[in-house]
Design a protein around this motif. Structure first.
Motif, PDB file in Angstrom:
ATOM      1  N   LEU A  85       0.968  -1.568  -0.057  1.00 14.09           N
ATOM      2  CA  LEU A  85      -0.046  -0.071  -0.188  1.00 14.09           C
ATOM      3  C   LEU A  85       0.858   2.037  -0.387  1.00 14.09           C
ATOM      4  N   VAL A 126      -9.202  -3.347  -4.600  1.00 14.82           N
ATOM      5  CA  VAL A 126      -9.800  -2.403  -3.535  1.00 14.82           C
ATOM      6  C   VAL A 126      -8.973  -1.499  -3.226  1.00 14.82           C
ATOM      7  N   TYR A 127      -8.286  -2.463  -1.757  1.00 12.98           N
ATOM      8  CA  TYR A 127      -7.378  -2.351  -1.193  1.00 12.98           C
ATOM      9  C   TYR A 127      -6.402  -1.424  -1.753  1.00 12.98           C
ATOM     10  N   THR A 173      -5.494   0.857  -4.092  1.00 12.75           N
ATOM     11  CA  THR A 173      -6.185   1.942  -5.016  1.00 12.75           C
ATOM     12  C   THR A 173      -6.426   2.719  -3.405  1.00 12.75           C
ATOM     13  N   CYS A 174      -6.509   2.621  -2.322  1.00 14.16           N
ATOM     14  CA  CYS A 174      -7.344   3.348  -0.896  1.00 14.16           C
ATOM     15  C   CYS A 174      -6.166   4.202  -0.764  1.00 14.16           C
ATOM     16  N   GLY A 222      -6.806   7.572  -2.029  1.00 17.98           N
ATOM     17  CA  GLY A 222      -7.465   8.284  -1.858  1.00 17.98           C
ATOM     18  C   GLY A 222      -6.877   9.152  -0.248  1.00 17.98           C
ATOM     19  N   ILE A 223      -6.017   8.002   0.677  1.00 16.66           N
ATOM     20  CA  ILE A 223      -5.131   8.276   1.886  1.00 16.66           C
ATOM     21  C   ILE A 223      -4.523   9.667   1.102  1.00 16.66           C
TER      22      ILE A 223
END
Length: 258
Positions: free
Chosen positions: A58, A218-219, A221-222, A225-226
Motif C-alpha cells: 500500500l 480495492v485495498y 487503490t485506497c 485516496g489516503i
C-alpha cells in the motif's frame, strides 16, 4: 541397495515438479502434485502473510499517488497586476492582459508553485501542459518496461529498486533549480510510479486465492485516496510544491523500512 536407490529417485521426481506437473488454471491434482490454487487454499489464501504484504505494498501506491494526484497542486495560476500609465498605478488584470502589457507583476502573496517560480506564463505557458505530457509518457513506458523486468528478476527486487530510485529522485525533485530539471524528474517519476503500482499489485494478488484477489484491487487503490487527503492538508497550509516531493520521500522510506 537397488530398492533404496529407487525410492530416492521417486522422491526426487516428486519434489521437483516440472511446468507440466503444475496446473495453475484450477484446483486439479496430478499424482502427488497439486495446483497453485489448491496449494493456496491449503496453506491459507488470506492469512497474516497476505495481509501484511498488502499493507506494505500500500505504501507504494501512497508514494506514487503524491505526484500523480499532486500535479494540479503544483500548477496554481497566479494573479496578475498590470500598470496603468494614465492612473500611475497597478490594477488587477488577466494573464492575457499582463502578457500584452509592457509592465506587469505577480500579485502578492504569490503562490509558491512551479508556474510562479519558473515563470511559466506568456511565452512559456506551453510548458505547463508539457509537465503532464512528460509525466504520462514516462508512465506509459514504465508500465511496459518495469513489468517485463519484474518477470525476469522478481517482483520484490524490482519493487526495492523502484523504491530506492524514488528516494533518490525525490531528493533531486526537492532541489530542482529550473524547469528542465523539473521536467526530467517528472518523466522519470511517471516511469517509476507506473511500474511500482503495477508490479506491487501483481505481487499482492498472486499470493491470494481466487476468492480474495479482488481485495488487492480495492485495498491498494485506497492509497490514492489516503494520499489525496494528505496532499489537500499540506496544500491548505502551503503552496510550496517541494513539500510534495518530501511527502513522496517519506512514503518511500516507510516502505523501505517495512
Amino acid at each position: 541397495d537397488d530398492s533404496r536407490g529407487g525410492k530416492e529417485t521417486i522422491m526426487k521426481d516428486t519434489l521437483s515438479p516440472t511446468s507440466d506437473d503444475i496446473d495453475i488454471s484450477g484446483p486439479t491434482t496430478n499424482g502427488s502434485h497439486i495446483s497453485l490454487e489448491e496449494g493456496l487454499e491449503k496453506v491459507g489464501s488470506y492469512g497474516a502473510y497476505q495481509k501484511g504484504n498488502l499493507a506494505i505494498n500500500l505504501m507504494i501506491w501512497i508514494s506514487g499517488a503524491t505526484i500523480t494526484m499532486g500535479i494540479p497542486f503544483m500548477e496554481i495560476t497566479p494573479e496578475f497586476l498590470c500598470y496603468d500609465d494614465n492612473a500611475s498605478q497597478f490594477f488587477e488584470c488577466s494573464e492575457k492582459q499582463a502578457c500584452n502589457s509592457n509592465n506587469f507583476m505577480i500579485k502578492e502573496p504569490a503562490p509558491q508553485d512551479v508556474i510562479t517560480e519558473f515563470e511559466l506564463y506568456c511565452d512559456r505557458k506551453y510548458l505547463v501542459s508539457t509537465i503532464a505530457t512528460v509525466f504520462f509518457f514516462g508512465f506509459m513506458v514504465g508500465a511496459y518496461v518495469l513489468s517485463n523486468i519484474s518477470d525476469r528478476i522478481g517482483r520484490l527486487r524490482t519493487l526495492s529498486g523502484i523504491t530506492l530510485a524514488t528516494i533518490a529522485l525525490s531528493a533531486v525533485g526537492c532541489l530542482a533549480w529550473n524547469i528542465w530539471v523539473f521536467l526530467m524528474v517528472m518523466g522519470v517519476f511517471g516511469f517509476l510510479i507506473a511500474g511500482g503500482t503495477l508490479v506491487s499489485f501483481v505481487h499482492s494478488a498472486e499470493y491470494l486465492g481466487n476468492a480474495k484477489r479482488h481485495v488487492a484491487a480495492v485495498y491498494l487503490t485506497c492509497g490514492f485516496g489516503i494520499q489525496q487527503i494528505l496532499i489537500a492538508v499540506v496544500s491548505y497550509y502551503t503552496s510550496q510544491w517541494r513539500y510534495l516531493f518530501l511527502l513522496t520521500l517519506a512514503s518511500a522510506l516507510v516502505y523501505l523500512a517495512l
